[in-house]
Design a protein around this motif. Structure first.
Motif, short mmCIF file in Angstrom:
data_model
loop_
_atom_site.label_atom_id
_atom_site.label_comp_id
_atom_site.label_asym_id
_atom_site.label_seq_id
_atom_site.Cartn_x
_atom_site.Cartn_y
_atom_site.Cartn_z
N HIS A 120 2.30 -8.76 -12.36
CA HIS A 120 2.69 -7.75 -13.16
C HIS A 120 1.81 -6.59 -13.14
N GLU A 121 2.10 -5.50 -12.81
CA GLU A 121 1.41 -4.38 -12.55
C GLU A 121 -0.12 -4.39 -12.13
N PRO A 122 -0.36 -5.12 -11.23
CA PRO A 122 -1.81 -5.11 -10.75
C PRO A 122 -2.21 -3.69 -10.24
N PRO A 123 -3.29 -3.07 -10.85
CA PRO A 123 -3.68 -1.70 -10.63
C PRO A 123 -4.66 -1.82 -9.35
N CYS A 124 -3.86 -2.20 -8.31
CA CYS A 124 -4.58 -2.03 -6.86
C CYS A 124 -4.20 -0.52 -6.34
N VAL A 125 -4.58 0.56 -6.98
CA VAL A 125 -4.11 1.77 -6.85
C VAL A 125 -4.57 2.32 -5.51
N THR A 126 -5.63 1.55 -4.72
CA THR A 126 -6.05 2.26 -3.53
C THR A 126 -5.12 1.94 -2.30
N VAL A 127 -3.99 1.30 -2.78
CA VAL A 127 -2.77 1.14 -1.59
C VAL A 127 -2.09 2.13 -1.72
N LEU A 128 -1.95 2.95 -2.55
CA LEU A 128 -1.23 4.43 -2.52
C LEU A 128 -1.82 5.61 -1.80
N PRO A 129 -0.89 6.36 -1.15
CA PRO A 129 -1.32 7.37 -0.32
C PRO A 129 -2.26 8.34 -1.21
N ASP A 130 -2.24 8.47 -2.26
CA ASP A 130 -3.45 9.29 -3.06
C ASP A 130 -4.13 8.32 -3.80
N GLY A 131 -4.55 6.95 -3.40
CA GLY A 131 -5.03 6.07 -4.21
C GLY A 131 -6.61 6.50 -4.49
N ALA A 132 -7.21 7.15 -3.80
CA ALA A 132 -8.42 7.43 -4.42
C ALA A 132 -8.56 8.60 -5.72
N GLU A 133 -7.53 9.28 -5.65
CA GLU A 133 -7.41 10.17 -6.65
C GLU A 133 -6.96 9.53 -8.01
#
Length: 244
Positions: A120-133
């Motif tokens: 549930h909503e794991p914050p693996c945000v680096t997988v996004l195209p703008d993940g670093a930001e």
């Protein structure tokens, strides 16, 4: 009836309810605070094993904590399953937020005895195209107002999370594993249009998992525990693998 169990000094967990085993990994620093109503509801259907990876709810809050590794939480979850699973029985697994990241690692390392995993909503945000930001934005939002203590008599779980968990966990980028157990990425209905929702959708596509919407937002486990538990039970049992 609740049984508090410890395999050794590394692994702290609570067991309650009856039925198939459901391993629960909380978010934040892994402290299960506030999850009582959710666990109580789930325990009418499952043997709920709530893993506390740092032992914060078992007398270790305030002790020194090293920077955390996702792999350590995943391996700890595996040890707990080895301790509690009956012979030949697979386990359901649920993790939210940082716990969601840990269950993705568990799935990658030890898929063999998992019936169905919901992250549930794991914050693996680096997988996004703008993940670093997005990662920089997330860290700034959470850490910006000031950090509560992570050690000593006034330590808080949030302090431990900000100091020792947030940065290493949000760097984690899971990889698809062929032949793994069924996986569902979940996001709250109230998170639509937000980074956690988008991250869950991208992860579902990247990892070959399903996507499901749950009640509430990022803290849906606390905001709507009964409805969340009922939705979780429904999702876990849909398409689950029933034998190892």
């Amino acid at each position: 009836m609740t049984e508090t169990a410890r395999r050794d000094d590394r692994d702290h967990y609570d067991v309650t309810g009856g039925g198939p085993v459901l391993l629960v990994l909380p978010g934040g620093a892994g402290h299960p605070m506030g999850l009582g109503p959710l666990v109580e509801r789930l325990a009418t259907r499952f043997t709920v094993v709530t893993y506390d990876p740092l032992g914060l709810a078992h007398g270790r809050l305030g002790l020194p904590v090293a920077e955390q590794r996702v792999a350590d939480w995943g391996e700890g979850a595996h040890r707990v399953l080895e301790a509690v699973l009956p012979e030949g029985e697979p386990a359901y697994v649920f993790g939210t937020s940082s716990g969601g990241i840990a269950v993705l690692d568990l799935l990658a390392r030890h898929p063999g005895r998992l019936a169905h995993v919901v992250a549930h909503e794991p914050p693996c945000v680096t997988v996004l195209p703008d993940g670093a930001e997005r990662r920089a934005e997330l860290i700034g939002q959470l850490d910006g107002p000031g950090r509560p203590p992570a050690e000593g008599g006034s330590a808080t779980p949030m302090g431990v999370f900000l100091a020792r968990v947030l940065r290493p966990f949000t760097r984690y980028a899971p990889a698809a594993v062929s032949g793994s157990a069924p996986l569902t990425l979940a996001a709250g209905a109230d998170s639509r249009g937000q980074t956690p929702y988008r991250t869950a959708q991208v992860l579902a596509e990247r990892l070959g998992g399903a996507f499901a919407e749950f009640p509430g937002g990022h803290l849906g486990t606390l905001e709507h525990p009964v409805d969340f538990a009922d939705r979780l039970a429904e999702v876990l049992r849909s398409g689950a693998r029933t034998s190892s």
